[in-house]
Design a protein around this motif. Structure first.
Motif, PDB file in Angstrom:
ATOM      1  N   GLY A   1      -5.335   5.980  -5.310  1.00  0.00           N
ATOM      2  CA  GLY A   1      -5.840   5.118  -4.135  1.00  0.00           C
ATOM      3  C   GLY A   1      -5.875   4.093  -4.182  1.00  0.00           C
ATOM      4  O   GLY A   1      -7.099   3.581  -2.924  1.00  0.00           O
ATOM      5  N   GLY A   2      -5.173   3.325  -4.474  1.00  0.00           N
ATOM      6  CA  GLY A   2      -5.482   2.336  -4.346  1.00  0.00           C
ATOM      7  C   GLY A   2      -4.945   0.908  -3.004  1.00  0.00           C
ATOM      8  O   GLY A   2      -5.495  -0.041  -2.947  1.00  0.00           O
TER       9      GLY A   2
ATOM     10  N   ARG B   1      -8.491  -5.652   5.946  1.00  0.00           N
ATOM     11  CA  ARG B   1      -9.450  -5.096   7.231  1.00  0.00           C
ATOM     12  C   ARG B   1     -10.005  -5.910   7.450  1.00  0.00           C
ATOM     13  O   ARG B   1     -10.780  -7.038   8.543  1.00  0.00           O
ATOM     14  N   THR B   2     -11.293  -5.776   6.458  1.00  0.00           N
ATOM     15  CA  THR B   2     -12.422  -6.824   6.109  1.00  0.00           C
ATOM     16  C   THR B   2     -11.793  -8.700   6.148  1.00  0.00           C
ATOM     17  O   THR B   2     -12.788  -9.226   7.111  1.00  0.00           O
TER      18      THR B   2
ATOM     19  N   ASN C   1      -5.108   2.417  -0.432  1.00  0.00           N
ATOM     20  CA  ASN C   1      -5.942   2.185   1.275  1.00  0.00           C
ATOM     21  C   ASN C   1      -7.234   1.483   0.480  1.00  0.00           C
ATOM     22  O   ASN C   1      -7.402   1.077   1.474  1.00  0.00           O
ATOM     23  N   ASP C   2      -7.735   1.631  -0.784  1.00  0.00           N
ATOM     24  CA  ASP C   2      -8.541   0.433  -0.692  1.00  0.00           C
ATOM     25  C   ASP C   2      -7.954  -1.045  -0.629  1.00  0.00           C
ATOM     26  O   ASP C   2      -8.910  -1.717  -0.410  1.00  0.00           O
ATOM     27  N   LEU C   3      -7.023  -0.814  -0.706  1.00  0.00           N
ATOM     28  CA  LEU C   3      -5.420  -2.616  -0.694  1.00  0.00           C
ATOM     29  C   LEU C   3      -6.372  -2.370   1.020  1.00  0.00           C
ATOM     30  O   LEU C   3      -6.640  -4.046   1.558  1.00  0.00           O
TER      31      LEU C   3
ATOM     32  N   ALA D   1       1.063  -0.941  -0.011  1.00  0.00           N
ATOM     33  CA  ALA D   1      -0.013   0.031   0.722  1.00  0.00           C
ATOM     34  C   ALA D   1       1.159   1.503   0.532  1.00  0.00           C
ATOM     35  O   ALA D   1       0.402   2.148  -0.422  1.00  0.00           O
TER      36      ALA D   1
ATOM     37  N   LYS E   1      -8.612  -1.451   3.548  1.00  0.00           N
ATOM     38  CA  LYS E   1      -9.489  -1.764   3.980  1.00  0.00           C
ATOM     39  C   LYS E   1     -10.478  -2.940   3.269  1.00  0.00           C
ATOM     40  O   LYS E   1     -10.541  -3.655   4.373  1.00  0.00           O
ATOM     41  N   ALA E   2      -9.225  -3.950   2.523  1.00  0.00           N
ATOM     42  CA  ALA E   2      -9.675  -5.239   1.914  1.00  0.00           C
ATOM     43  C   ALA E   2      -9.124  -6.213   2.984  1.00  0.00           C
ATOM     44  O   ALA E   2      -9.926  -7.085   3.248  1.00  0.00           O
TER      45      ALA E   2
END
Length: 635
Positions: free
Chosen positions: A606-607, A616-617, A609-611, A598, A613-614
């Motif tokens: 913005g990839g 953490r999910t 932040n998406d990575l 990241a 977030k995924a």
């Protein structure tokens, strides 16, 4: 009793002290005494350290068990014991070339360590894998080859060596003994061991849901086809080559994938490389794969490999006596999960076959191996071989797996039908009992309430009348998707061990969730070409590692779901714990890789932040899974 004078070497600082012990002193107490009297030994946790016989001792490599006494090991005055940390890093290489460094307990046997090693990689059926020491094999060939050839090998023995090399038998694979430690078998800390499937028992169940084992199966099958271990026709070789092209290059592209593109020695056995039209035929098979994904293509490749008559067979080149002649001739001895076979060494056609269940006894000596089939065959079958011990371990391993699986199946209904129910009906006291198998039938769902008015069912107090008042909050709580089990029995030792594993894993997952709160802070990397190349290489490396770790987490999750789907009394809690360790350890490593990747990704995309977030999910989902799989949860 005369005191025992021993030299104690504290390995981490090369300090040697002469100390006196009572021969009846337990090894555990000896370690405690050493820590008390030698300041240099007072580092780390006491439980992390142990004693083993020095490499100068003829019995070198033997770790002293903490519960044994010193006189059990027949120690003498002046013997050297090393006080050393048990944990050591061990490099493990996969067949696809990937190398993982795993911390292992050096005092444990190889069989015990395979549980740890396989769980870190994402393999649950650890009993079917083993480790190969490649360096010893090379030393054996380099150091002893000339000596043997010059002094002892006769003409027919030289022919046997050439035949072994041509047939790619299992004779020269230096499998480690599962009952001994690394140190006992001379495995150096800097050595890299090869992990390979040794027993082909449950590989039929490996499919796209288990990408880690699927990839290992594919690579092992591919290598065995290319090196000639599995003889195939030209047409079949091209079919395998076409699927391999789909796996490596994706769907067929007409203008790109044409003759001259492939290095044929990587796609065909050597006898077919120069055959006319070979590459064109491979690309035709490649084209037939259509839009098949890499995983789907691997499934197809492995399924096709399983159809080969030599698949899953371990071959040993032996000599057997010809009937009515005093002459020994070469023969292949094949071992599978179902049988022992005599196989033609030229065509690999089966000459004779005995079911493995008919083997009553076997005996291995340095130069021979003998099988006794009891009443199934009148005479013994004996062959000349120097690999008798290896053949013996293979047969014993298959029988152990068969017995273990049979014990597991015996808990279910007849014929191992896991979906059937056994009903017991007592006809009369002390006379007879009828056991009846009830097969499940699809029925109509009936709606209704399971609650009876005025009755509370509790696991600890049985049935009580309902009285007015304020109930404690814990008894009022309703948990969705969970069943309250009446009369819950106390947790077994296996369930308690699993709870310990779950708690440890939960802590690791929670730490990973916290760590995923922010990306790594990297120093300025520069905009020059060298910096950009480094960044790109690092990103590619991180993506590959994260992909492997997610595959391992997926495989571990599938194992947990499958293992906990039935009755809790039938659950293999050791395997569940192994799968959970796989999930948590790979999630921990994945979180580190995600944070780095990241940070390396472009900010404006913005990839990153998406990575994060995924990730953490995913960590949250793993946490929910661990809560649900607790033995007392009822889910």
């Amino acid at each position: 009793m005369v005191a025992l004078s021993l030299k104690i070497c504290v390995r981490q600082c090369n300090v040697v002290k002469t100390m006196q012990f009572e021969p009846s002193t337990a090894v555990y107490d000896a370690c405690r005494i050493i820590r008390e009297r030698v300041p240099e030994a007072q580092t780390g946790q006491a439980s992390d350290y142990g004693l083993f016989l020095s490499d100068e001792d003829p019995r070198k490599g033997i770790w002293l068990e903490s519960g044994r006494t010193l006189d059990y090991y027949m120690l003498r005055n002046g013997d050297i014991l090393e006080y050393k940390k048990k944990q050591r890093p061990q490099k493990i290489k996969m067949l696809d070339g990937a190398v993982k460094t795993i911390m292992v307990d050096d005092s444990k046997t190889v069989g015990e360590l395979l549980v740890t090693i396989c769980s870190r990689i994402g393999i649950t059926n650890y009993e079917e894998y083993s480790l190969i020491q490649e360096t010893v094999e090379e030393k054996k060939e380099d150091g002893m080859g000339t000596l043997k050839k010059d002094r002892t090998l006769l003409r027919d023995e030289r022919k046997m060596e050439k035949l072994k090399a041509k047939l790619h038998t299992d004779d020269d694979l230096n499998w480690l003994d599962h009952s001994r430690t690394f140190r006992e078998q001379g495995v150096d800390e800097n050595e890299t061991l090869l992990l390979r499937r040794k027993f082909f028992y449950s590989d039929q169940n490996v499919d796209s849901r288990d990408p880690v084992q699927l990839n290992l199966l594919y690579v092992q099958a591919r290598d065995d086809i290319l090196n000639g271990s599995h003889p195939v026709s030209f047409d079949k070789a091209c079919e395998f080559g076409g699927i391999q092209a789909q796996i490596q290059f994706g769907p067929h592209i007409e203008h790109k994938h044409k003759p001259g593109f492939l290095d044929l020695k990587e796609f065909l056995p050597k006898e077919y490389i120069k055959q006319r039209g070979a590459e064109k035929k491979i690309f035709q098979e490649h084209k037939n794969c259509g839009e098949m994904t890499e995983i789907e293509a691997k499934v197809k490749y492995v399924k096709l490999a399983r159809s080969l008559r030599t698949y899953g067979v371990s071959f040993f080149l032996v000599k057997e006596k010809m009937k009515s002649k005093n002459k020994l001739v070469p023969r292949l001895l094949g071992i599978t999960k179902e049988s022992v076979m005599r196989v033609d060494e030229k065509t690999k056609d089966v000459v004779q076959e005995w079911p493995l269940t008919t083997v009553k006894r076997w005996a291995a000596s340095p130069k021979s191996f003998t099988l006794d089939f009891g009443e199934y065959q009148e005479s013994y079958y004996s062959v000349q071989t120097t690999e008798g011990e290896q053949i013996s371990q293979l047969i014993a391993g298959y029988i152990d797996i068969i017995l273990k699986k049979k014990q597991s199946k015996d808990r279910f209904g007849l014929e191992g039908d896991e979906e059937s129910t056994m009903l017991e009906e007592s006809v009369s006291p002390k006379k007879s009992t009828i056991l009846q198998q009830q097969f499940n039938r699809v029925g109509r769902v009936e709606h209704g309430s399971v609650a009876l008015p005025g009755v509370i069912r509790s696991g600890s107090i049985g049935t009580e009348s309902l009285s007015m008042g304020t109930m404690p909050s814990a008894q009022q709580q309703i948990t969705m998707g969970q069943m309250h089990r009446g009369h819950m029995p106390p947790l077994s030792s296996a369930q308690q061990a699993l709870m310990g594993t779950i708690n440890t894993s939960m802590q690791a997952v929670q730490k990973a969730q916290i760590d995923l709160g922010e990306v790594d802070n990297l120093p300025p990397l520069g905009q020059d070409m060298a910096s950009k190349v480094w960044i790109q290489n690092k990103m590619d490396e991180s993506k590959h590692e994260i992909h492997s770790q997610v595959d391992a987490i997926t495989a571990g999750t599938a194992s947990v779901v499958n293992l906990t789907a039935g009755d809790p009394t039938d659950t293999d809690y050791t395997a569940v714990g192994c799968a959970i360790t796989t999930i948590s350890s790979n999630l921990t490593e994945m979180s580190k890789g995600v944070k780095l990747l990241a940070a390396l990704m472009e900010d404006d995309v913005g990839g990153g932040n998406d990575l994060m977030k995924a990730a953490r999910t995913l960590a949250g989902a793993v946490s929910d899974l661990l809560k649900a799989v607790e033995p007392a949860s009822g889910e």
